[in-house]
Write an enzyme that holds these catalytic residues in place. Sequence first.
Site, short mmCIF file in Angstrom:
data_model
loop_
_atom_site.label_atom_id
_atom_site.label_comp_id
_atom_site.label_asym_id
_atom_site.label_seq_id
_atom_site.Cartn_x
_atom_site.Cartn_y
_atom_site.Cartn_z
N ARG A 80 10.32 -11.17 -4.57
CA ARG A 80 9.11 -12.03 -4.14
C ARG A 80 9.01 -13.53 -4.62
O ARG A 80 8.84 -14.27 -3.99
CB ARG A 80 7.64 -11.41 -4.70
N ASP A 114 2.17 -6.44 8.78
CA ASP A 114 0.91 -7.40 8.20
C ASP A 114 1.46 -8.78 8.62
O ASP A 114 0.71 -9.44 8.87
CB ASP A 114 1.35 -7.59 6.82
N ASP A 165 2.13 -7.45 -4.56
CA ASP A 165 2.93 -8.71 -3.95
C ASP A 165 2.13 -9.94 -3.76
O ASP A 165 2.43 -11.03 -3.92
CB ASP A 165 3.36 -8.39 -2.62
N SER A 196 4.41 2.19 4.98
CA SER A 196 4.66 1.07 4.63
C SER A 196 6.12 0.88 3.91
O SER A 196 6.06 1.40 2.86
CB SER A 196 3.40 0.37 3.93
#
Length: 399
Positions: free
Chosen positions: A94, A14, A123, A172
């Site tokens: 995060r 990504d 996220d 992922s």
Amino acid sequence: MAQKGILAFSGGLDTSVVVKYLQEEHDLDVITVTVDVGQGEDHKKVAAKAKKLGVKKHYNIDARKEFVERFIFPSIKANALYQKKYCLATALARPLIAEKVLDIAQKEKVTALAHGCSGKGNDQVRFDITLRSGSDLPIIAPIRDKNLDRTTELEFAKKHGIEIDTVAKRFSIDQNLWGRAIEGGILEDPYNEPPDDAFIWVKTKNLPEKPTYLEIKFANGIPVEVDGKKLDAVRLIEYVNKKAGQAGVGIVDHIEDRVVGIKSREVYETPAATCLIEAHTDLEKMVHTKHQNKFKSIIDDEWSYLVYSGLWQDPLKQDLDGFIESSQYAVTGTVKLKLFKGSVRVVGRKSKYSLYSHDVATYDAESTFDQRMANGFVKLWGMQSTEANKLQKKRPSKT
Ligand code: ARG
């Protein structure tokens, strides 16, 4: 001179795709930031990947200690498990990553903030909210803005000579000190069992025939010693991850309700979190009153929900922190865990603040508890319930 955009960069699919989009479609000079929260990537390799993508500048920030002390430890104090299962590994990292991006954004005087999150996940919520809490700059999120899917991304990566490793092609992955999340691919059928080779922290085959013991000492809710060893915050988590993983402990597989409402199938490896939260929860039961135990589990649930939902900055979360912190003064003691073939069980606990009294609890003759006191207590305790029940029986039936 081109304007500058900043991006939290992992070197994965990504964020690599996003670098190219920022350069080509937004005509930006890109600054990448890799925040080390224990994802175990070689930071030189990540820097080389960034360079290969033509970024103007790359930063690597070692935030492991801060991650444990400011994020993981509070989550242990909160026994934080979203929907009783997920230890919030990604959710906790995060806000810290976004804070670090903001620091450099200011220093570099960038004009745009960017991230590689999709519009389907949690996220984006966590990044956007932390970034917006500290800056008014625009946020560019190409995967979300362009509604990109993984297949298109993989094709785009191939076209631009971006190398993607084989695990990333199958799943992922997001990992840090507190856990490893595995999503996508064949796991998207919730009935498919995860293949053994999806796991790299937790042993799934040839597990030891003898149990492993872990002795964890807590001081004011924080783990400070394991197996008699005083370890610094980062080493302690690493030690428990390794030892519990070897015993096959720490795989979580559940259906999770995302912030945006999507139900997703999530598979995690969280050996340290599984053990430390289990031990901490148990110790609290020994040192807290029954009223504290009942109420704190409500607070813990709410704390986990807020953090999962990207609301680390919300004043309610800070208020709950105040409550949780005040509840930890007595959470000092040692818990013994027995790990065997993937299971974990508390087999012993002790604390100088223990409210457990052998003299009161024992069924032996020396008990100091006079059972005759209980008769009146039980009458009063059940008075309304028994009265109501008698009246219900007198009520004419509906049929
Ligand atoms: N479902 C978890 C969360 O929302 C894990 C997300 C992992 N992210 C990823 N890109 N694989 O916190």
